[in-house]
Design a protein around this motif. Structure first.
Motif, PDB file in Angstrom:
ATOM      1  N   THR A  84       0.833  -1.211   0.000  1.00  0.00           N
ATOM      2  CA  THR A  84       0.000   0.000   0.000  1.00  0.00           C
ATOM      3  C   THR A  84       0.869   1.262   0.000  1.00  0.00           C
ATOM      4  OG1 THR A  84      -1.752  -1.166   1.147  1.00  0.00           O
ATOM      5  CG2 THR A  84      -1.794   1.206   1.306  1.00  0.00           C
ATOM      6  N   LYS A  85       2.040   1.139   0.555  1.00  0.00           N
ATOM      7  CA  LYS A  85       3.003   2.247   0.611  1.00  0.00           C
ATOM      8  C   LYS A  85       2.498   3.434   1.421  1.00  0.00           C
ATOM      9  CE  LYS A  85       5.021   0.252  -3.270  1.00  0.00           C
ATOM     10  NZ  LYS A  85       4.469  -0.640  -4.288  1.00  0.00           N
ATOM     11  N   MET A  86       1.736   3.117   2.433  1.00  0.00           N
ATOM     12  CA  MET A  86       1.245   4.187   3.297  1.00  0.00           C
ATOM     13  C   MET A  86       1.470   3.789   4.756  1.00  0.00           C
ATOM     14  SD  MET A  86      -2.090   6.442   2.830  1.00  0.00           S
ATOM     15  CE  MET A  86      -2.628   7.664   4.028  1.00  0.00           C
ATOM     16  N   VAL A  87       2.110   4.682   5.490  1.00  0.00           N
ATOM     17  CA  VAL A  87       2.527   4.414   6.865  1.00  0.00           C
ATOM     18  C   VAL A  87       1.719   5.289   7.816  1.00  0.00           C
ATOM     19  CG1 VAL A  87       4.495   4.539   8.471  1.00  0.00           C
ATOM     20  CG2 VAL A  87       4.857   3.778   6.111  1.00  0.00           C
ATOM     21  N   HIS A  88       1.382   4.719   8.957  1.00  0.00           N
ATOM     22  CA  HIS A  88       0.642   5.463   9.980  1.00  0.00           C
ATOM     23  C   HIS A  88       1.626   6.327  10.776  1.00  0.00           C
ATOM     24  CE1 HIS A  88      -1.864   6.322  13.481  1.00  0.00           C
ATOM     25  NE2 HIS A  88      -2.900   5.837  12.834  1.00  0.00           N
ATOM     26  N   ILE A  89       1.195   7.536  11.075  1.00  0.00           N
ATOM     27  CA  ILE A  89       2.071   8.475  11.781  1.00  0.00           C
ATOM     28  C   ILE A  89       2.557   7.903  13.108  1.00  0.00           C
ATOM     29  CG2 ILE A  89       0.077   9.671  12.801  1.00  0.00           C
ATOM     30  CD1 ILE A  89       3.343  11.399  11.742  1.00  0.00           C
ATOM     31  N   CYS A  90       1.741   7.089  13.774  1.00  0.00           N
ATOM     32  CA  CYS A  90       2.189   6.523  15.057  1.00  0.00           C
ATOM     33  C   CYS A  90       3.274   5.471  14.845  1.00  0.00           C
ATOM     34  CB  CYS A  90       1.018   5.926  15.837  1.00  0.00           C
ATOM     35  SG  CYS A  90      -0.036   7.198  16.547  1.00  0.00           S
ATOM     36  N   GLU A  91       3.196   4.733  13.743  1.00  0.00           N
ATOM     37  CA  GLU A  91       4.274   3.800  13.418  1.00  0.00           C
ATOM     38  C   GLU A  91       5.561   4.592  13.171  1.00  0.00           C
ATOM     39  OE1 GLU A  91       1.653   0.353  11.065  1.00  0.00           O
ATOM     40  OE2 GLU A  91       2.422   2.036   9.916  1.00  0.00           O
ATOM     41  N   PHE A  92       5.413   5.676  12.424  1.00  0.00           N
ATOM     42  CA  PHE A  92       6.557   6.505  12.051  1.00  0.00           C
ATOM     43  C   PHE A  92       7.207   7.139  13.276  1.00  0.00           C
ATOM     44  CE2 PHE A  92       8.233  10.638  10.541  1.00  0.00           C
ATOM     45  CZ  PHE A  92       9.111  10.190   9.571  1.00  0.00           C
ATOM     46  N   THR A  93       6.368   7.711  14.134  1.00  0.00           N
ATOM     47  CA  THR A  93       6.896   8.398  15.314  1.00  0.00           C
ATOM     48  C   THR A  93       7.464   7.414  16.336  1.00  0.00           C
ATOM     49  OG1 THR A  93       5.270  10.133  14.961  1.00  0.00           O
ATOM     50  CG2 THR A  93       6.330  10.092  17.093  1.00  0.00           C
ATOM     51  N   ALA A  94       6.765   6.279  16.518  1.00  0.00           N
ATOM     52  CA  ALA A  94       7.275   5.274  17.461  1.00  0.00           C
ATOM     53  C   ALA A  94       8.668   4.819  17.023  1.00  0.00           C
ATOM     54  CB  ALA A  94       6.314   4.082  17.522  1.00  0.00           C
ATOM     55  N   ASP A  95       8.839   4.648  15.725  1.00  0.00           N
ATOM     56  CA  ASP A  95      10.150   4.236  15.199  1.00  0.00           C
ATOM     57  C   ASP A  95      11.221   5.305  15.474  1.00  0.00           C
ATOM     58  OD1 ASP A  95      11.935   2.640  13.374  1.00  0.00           O
ATOM     59  OD2 ASP A  95      11.757   4.472  12.164  1.00  0.00           O
ATOM     60  N   LEU A  96      10.843   6.568  15.294  1.00  0.00           N
ATOM     61  CA  LEU A  96      11.793   7.661  15.602  1.00  0.00           C
ATOM     62  C   LEU A  96      12.203   7.607  17.072  1.00  0.00           C
ATOM     63  CD1 LEU A  96      10.047  10.694  13.827  1.00  0.00           C
ATOM     64  CD2 LEU A  96      12.188   9.608  13.117  1.00  0.00           C
ATOM     65  N   MET A  97      11.221   7.398  17.930  1.00  0.00           N
ATOM     66  CA  MET A  97      11.498   7.392  19.368  1.00  0.00           C
ATOM     67  C   MET A  97      12.353   6.199  19.754  1.00  0.00           C
ATOM     68  SD  MET A  97       7.826   8.609  20.840  1.00  0.00           S
ATOM     69  CE  MET A  97       7.403  10.361  20.843  1.00  0.00           C
ATOM     70  N   GLN A  98      12.041   5.060  19.155  1.00  0.00           N
ATOM     71  CA  GLN A  98      12.792   3.847  19.498  1.00  0.00           C
ATOM     72  C   GLN A  98      14.254   3.996  19.089  1.00  0.00           C
ATOM     73  OE1 GLN A  98      13.865   0.867  17.667  1.00  0.00           O
ATOM     74  NE2 GLN A  98      14.046  -0.461  19.466  1.00  0.00           N
ATOM     75  N   HIS A  99      14.497   4.778  18.025  1.00  0.00           N
ATOM     76  CA  HIS A  99      15.866   5.030  17.580  1.00  0.00           C
ATOM     77  C   HIS A  99      16.481   6.269  18.234  1.00  0.00           C
ATOM     78  CE1 HIS A  99      14.850   2.148  14.375  1.00  0.00           C
ATOM     79  NE2 HIS A  99      16.149   1.988  14.256  1.00  0.00           N
ATOM     80  N   ASN A 100      15.815   6.785  19.250  1.00  0.00           N
ATOM     81  CA  ASN A 100      16.314   7.969  19.962  1.00  0.00           C
ATOM     82  C   ASN A 100      16.605   9.149  19.045  1.00  0.00           C
ATOM     83  OD1 ASN A 100      16.322   7.015  22.651  1.00  0.00           O
ATOM     84  ND2 ASN A 100      18.064   5.694  22.108  1.00  0.00           N
ATOM     85  N   LYS A 101      15.764   9.342  18.076  1.00  0.00           N
ATOM     86  CA  LYS A 101      15.984  10.454  17.155  1.00  0.00           C
ATOM     87  C   LYS A 101      15.326  11.740  17.625  1.00  0.00           C
ATOM     88  CE  LYS A 101      18.272   8.128  14.029  1.00  0.00           C
ATOM     89  NZ  LYS A 101      19.727   8.378  13.859  1.00  0.00           N
ATOM     90  N   LEU A 102      14.527  11.634  18.688  1.00  0.00           N
ATOM     91  CA  LEU A 102      13.830  12.825  19.157  1.00  0.00           C
ATOM     92  C   LEU A 102      14.295  13.164  20.560  1.00  0.00           C
ATOM     93  CD1 LEU A 102      10.169  11.954  18.074  1.00  0.00           C
ATOM     94  CD2 LEU A 102      11.883  13.235  16.788  1.00  0.00           C
ATOM     95  N   LYS A 103      14.461  14.473  20.800  1.00  0.00           N
ATOM     96  CA  LYS A 103      14.749  14.902  22.170  1.00  0.00           C
ATOM     97  C   LYS A 103      13.411  15.277  22.799  1.00  0.00           C
ATOM     98  CE  LYS A 103      17.885  17.706  24.841  1.00  0.00           C
ATOM     99  NZ  LYS A 103      18.500  19.020  24.945  1.00  0.00           N
ATOM    100  N   LEU A 104      13.100  14.612  23.874  1.00  0.00           N
ATOM    101  CA  LEU A 104      11.776  14.797  24.458  1.00  0.00           C
ATOM    102  C   LEU A 104      11.880  15.206  25.918  1.00  0.00           C
ATOM    103  CD1 LEU A 104      10.252  11.527  22.973  1.00  0.00           C
ATOM    104  CD2 LEU A 104       9.711  13.853  22.219  1.00  0.00           C
ATOM    105  N   ASP A 105      10.960  16.066  26.311  1.00  0.00           N
ATOM    106  CA  ASP A 105      10.884  16.450  27.718  1.00  0.00           C
ATOM    107  C   ASP A 105       9.464  16.156  28.210  1.00  0.00           C
ATOM    108  OD1 ASP A 105      10.842  17.538  30.190  1.00  0.00           O
ATOM    109  OD2 ASP A 105      11.189  19.611  29.545  1.00  0.00           O
ATOM    110  N   PRO A 106       9.250  14.909  28.639  1.00  0.00           N
ATOM    111  CA  PRO A 106       7.882  14.540  29.022  1.00  0.00           C
ATOM    112  C   PRO A 106       7.353  15.337  30.213  1.00  0.00           C
ATOM    113  CG  PRO A 106       9.448  12.755  29.508  1.00  0.00           C
ATOM    114  CD  PRO A 106      10.191  13.790  28.734  1.00  0.00           C
TER     115      PRO A 106
END
Lengths: 336, 541
Positions: free
Chosen positions: B368-390
């Motif tokens: 389908t070549k379409m990705v859900h934003i939560c899949e995309f963001t979860a992957d970014l977070m799992q790879h520590n690509k985001l600096k977050l201040d919860p």
């Protein structure tokens, strides 16, 4: 009312067989013709139903997903609830058919007073295993009883029959030994029937077609139990009749007893009724699109055989319609 | 009308029991009581879409101005669909009326009306099927459970099939997987054949066909809206995020439900997207032509699904992107996951999606070549690509509402939870009978989220409202997170009614709050413009 219609129908069928054999001497009709007719109707009917379903296309993959999909490798997926390939879809189906997985989930709700909830009531969920248990007990006992009956259909008797008889009569109560499955079967069908009467919602939706098979099954089980434990019929002659039917050389020995013919006739009615009723769910479940397909829609394209072109507002027409606004907003145009 | 203006108090609303009435269910008569049904579709919308029988009428009218051959049309339509959809044929045949589904429907739970039990909703149509399409029904009629299709029955269909939100919860519990949504979809297609549609479900389709989105927002207004959010973000963070629109050759086309750029609180979620993409330097583009991810066609007919959905692939091809990313939306993902590729694929002009930031291949979306934003963001977070201040979300005590379609038509359960746990410290689950695959509908899905239907929405909203209230009492929850634009509109009156004090939020709004951006000024305000960590005080006002 619907229950009464169904009960009358079953009683009438029993009387028909009883009178037919005991007064009109129609043993050949009830001992040979009806069984052949019933089995023919069953085979043709079920084949027709299954073929009819199978020839209707499945245009979309509409799996009902009941767990985490397979997505990122580090996220644990639930392949039995959200199968990502055909193997897991088959396992999911096996769980459904053999263990009634979905029914196992069943809960019951009620509205209970609760001062903390808005409106003063809250929904309480309680577990509700009984439908699952009753259904499972009924279906498995039915299967074992059917297999046990192969002692009448095979010579030499097929190997699993003595095995099942031993297991089933494990507690060795009474002479002849009581089979547990017979008792559980009656209890389970009885529960399913009582549930139809006592649960107000289920009673409300029940049709005659829901009561009829239950009464029929009780009639079959009842006549069978009477024959085995109370009013003995000549088992040797019964076997002679059955082997004759199976070998396509029907012989109808005298003196089997009308109870047997009632039993056999009700079984024939059940068998012939099967394809035209809700009982075909047994075959239908395997074809259910929400359960027999993998949840891999985005990984593998599903083909709709009747997919057809539709009227789409194309980009070109759209750009033409909103050209002025696109220009005013400084958005690029395809047709400069 | 908001739920506060609904003149029925919760106590009165709950004054019912589950005992069925004396009246036999085969009696089709329905009272169209204000607050429990949706208004008819305006003729202009039917005309624009080329649908049959456009006219002025209302469900409470005695005369529905049906075409003279309406009955034949419906029965022919049934016959046609029985031969095209195995689901429909099978689900007409194999129900044993065991009743396992009966108390699984939110509308039954909140109304006690037995015709809202999924089994009986389906029987409304099955009875006509038995009468006209089975031998037993033709011979035995009512005794075999058959019912003749009369105008009364048609009105009953309209009432009850526009009182089902196609949430598929019943299907989870059915031992044969009978899916009432399939039956409702068929019923609505049939009703559409004779012009019995509802405006809230159909006007968005007409709008979307014309402008590209449900709300009828034209390209210049679309751009203005996004620029407004760009300014808002600049006020909050000091950063002017980039805003690529209709950019050819971008890596990714991003599609969201139009509700997210139209009204709060979806707009806060959209701001979260803008910030996230800017921060990771994603080469992407918005589209004014494919400016809708949602698909109200789903609530009318398969043909309308396809007509609206086609624009997404057409636009991806025109812009020459590599793959498509989709925002938080419920029924949009039902369409993307279960219909898009089949209807409008194959998307062989796109590439298999790969995150340009982490290199992750989204193998589950390779066709389908379409990705859900939560899949995309979860992957970014799992790879520590985001600096977050919860801790910026510390004043929020969050629970998560699984939306019907992402859970039961897709199975995206863990990704949004993973994202939430990364961006806030106080996360609490609602009771297990009310989440994940057993989640309850907001009662406003499938085109029923209109104000004239408010009483029915609040009734259907009872189980969700109850569960929210439970965690509100137990854990002081004050935020209900979800990944659905319809939810973000319909859950607001629901919680105002059943769990007042709780606010509704998109997951990426909380991401926006927690995201530490390079070069940002010290954050004092949340996405909502509230002072950070003082929001709790406002809640009690």
């Amino acid at each position: 009312m619907n229950a009464l219609y169904a009960l009358f129908a079953v009683v009438a069928l029993m009387l028909l067989a009883f009178l037919g054999v005991s007064t009109a001497d129609l043993n050949v009709l009830f001992g040979a013709i009806v069984p052949y007719a019933a089995v023919s109707v069953f085979l043709i009917g079920v084949s027709y139903r299954v073929l009819k379903w199978a020839t209707v296309p499945v245009p979309f993959r509409i799996t009902t997903v009941c767990g985490q999909e397979k997505s990122l490798p580090w996220i644990k997926s639930s392949p039995l609830e959200s199968p990502h390939n055909g193997v897991y879809a088959a396992l999911r189906m096996a769980l459904e058919v053999l263990a009634f997985r979905s029914l196992f989930r069943n809960t019951r709700i009620s509205l209970a007073p609760d001062e903390k909830s808005i409106g003063g009531k809250r929904i309480v969920y309680s577990s509700n295993f009984f439908l699952w248990l009753g259904a499972l007990a009924f279906h498995y006992c039915f299967l074992i009883i059917l297999l046990r009956h192969f002692r009448f259909f095979t010579e030499p008797v097929v190997f699993f029959v003595p095995l099942l008889q031993d297991l089933d009569g494990f507690f060795q109560v009474g002479v002849p030994g009581v089979y547990m499955t017979g008792l559980i079967f009656v209890a389970a069908v009885g529960y399913l029937l009582l549930r139809r009467f006592s649960n107000p919602q289920v009673r409300y939706i029940s049709l005659a077609a829901d009561y009829f098979p239950l009464f029929l099954l009780l009639g079959i089980a009842g006549s069978g139990i009477l024959m085995r434990y109370f009013f003995k019929v000549d088992v040797v002659k019964v076997k002679e009749l059955m082997m004759g039917l199976i070998g396509f050389h029907p012989v109808v020995p005298d003196g089997i007893g009308s109870l047997f013919y009632i039993h056999l006739f009700l079984v024939c009615v059940l068998v012939a009724y099967f394809p035209f009723s809700k009982l075909v769910h047994m075959a239908g479940i395997f074809l259910s699109p929400t359960r027999n397909m993998a949840n891999d829609n985005r990984a593998h394209r599903h083909i709709n055989p009747w997919n057809y072109p539709v009227d789409v507002h194309t980009y070109e027409d759209w750009e033409e319609e909103f050209k002025d606004k696109l220009i005013a907003a400084g958005l690029p145009l395809d047709k400069g | 009308m908001s739920s506060e203006e609904l003149d029925i108090k919760p106590e009165e609303l709950l004054d019912f029991d589950y005992d069925p009435p004396q009246k036999d269910w085969m009696d089709p008569s329905v009272a169209f009581r204000k607050g429990t049904y949706c208004y008819s579709a305006a003729p202009k919308n039917l005309e624009y879409l080329g649908l049959p029988n456009p006219r002025d009428w209302q469900p409470h009218d005695k005369d529905w101005k049906l075409p003279p051959d309406w009955k034949e049309t419906i029965l022919d339509g049934m016959k046609d669909r029985l031969s095209k959809f195995r689901s429909f044929q099978l689900f007409m045949d194999i129900c044993v009326r065991c009743g396992a589904c009966a108390d699984k429907c939110h509308f039954f739970i909140g109304s006690g009306d037995p015709k809202n039990m999924p089994v009986l909703r389906a029987e409304l149509m099955r009875s006509v099927y038995r009468n006209d399409f089975t031998a037993a029904g033709k011979i035995l009629g009512k005794l075999a459970g058959g019912r003749e299709l009369t105008e009364e029955v048609l009105k009953e269909w309209f009432y009850y099939f526009y009182q089902c939100t196609e949430c598929r919860r019943c299907s989870v519990f059915c031992p044969y997987g009978i899916d009432t949504a399939e039956i409702t979809m068929m019923a609505r297609e049939l009703l559409n054949l004779v012009g019995c549609n509802i405006n809230w479900a159909l006007e968005p389709v007409a709008n979307c066909q014309r402008t590209g989105n449900h709300l009828g927002i034209q390209p210049h207004t679309f751009k203005d809206s996004l620029e407004f959010f760009q300014d808002e973000i600049e006020d909050i963070t000091g950063i002017k995020v980039n805003l690529p629109i209709n950019k050819k050759g971008a890596d990714v086309l991003f599609v969201v439900p139009s509700g997210d750029y139209f009204a709060d609180p979806g707009t806060f979620t959209l701001m979260g997207y803008l910030m996230l993409f800017h921060e990771i330097g994603l080469d992407y583009t918005w589209s004014t032509y494919a400016s809708e991810g949602g698909n109200f066609g789903l609530f009318n007919s398969h043909e309308l699904i396809k007509r609206l959905n086609a624009k997404i692939y057409l636009e991806a091809k025109r812009l020459g992107v590599k793959w498509i990313l989709g925002g938080e939306c419920g029924h949009m993902w039902r369409v993307v996951n279960q219909y898009m590729d089949t209807m409008n694929g194959p998307a062989d002009f796109l590439e298999e999606p790969v995150s340009p930031i982490t290199g992750t291949k989204f193998e589950n979306a390779k066709s389908t070549k379409m990705v859900h934003i939560c899949e995309f963001t979860a992957d970014l977070m799992q790879h520590n690509k985001l600096k977050l201040d919860p801790s910026r979300n510390d004043s929020l005590r969050v629970t998560f509402h699984d939306s019907c379609n992402p859970s039961r038509a897709m199975g995206i359960l863990e990704e949004p939870r993973y994202v939430l746990r990364n961006v806030c410290k106080h996360f609490y689950e609602m009771p297990e009978n009310t989440i994940r695959e057993q989640t309850y509908c907001c009662a406003g899905g499938a085109g029923l989220g209109t104000d004239e239907n408010m009483e029915m929405r609040m009734r259907g909203g009872l189980p969700r409202g109850n569960a929210v209230r439970h965690v509100q009492m137990k854990h002081d929850v004050n935020r209900l997170a979800c990944i659905c634009a319809i939810d973000r509109a319909t859950l607001i009156p629901l919680v105002d009614y059943w769990a007042p004090g709780v606010e509704v939020t998109g997951v990426h709004e909380l991401v926006g709050n927690a995201l530490v951006m390079k070069g940002e000024k010290e954050r004092e305000l949340s996405m909502r413009g509230d002072p950070l960590n003082e929001m709790e005080d406002d809640e009690d006002v």
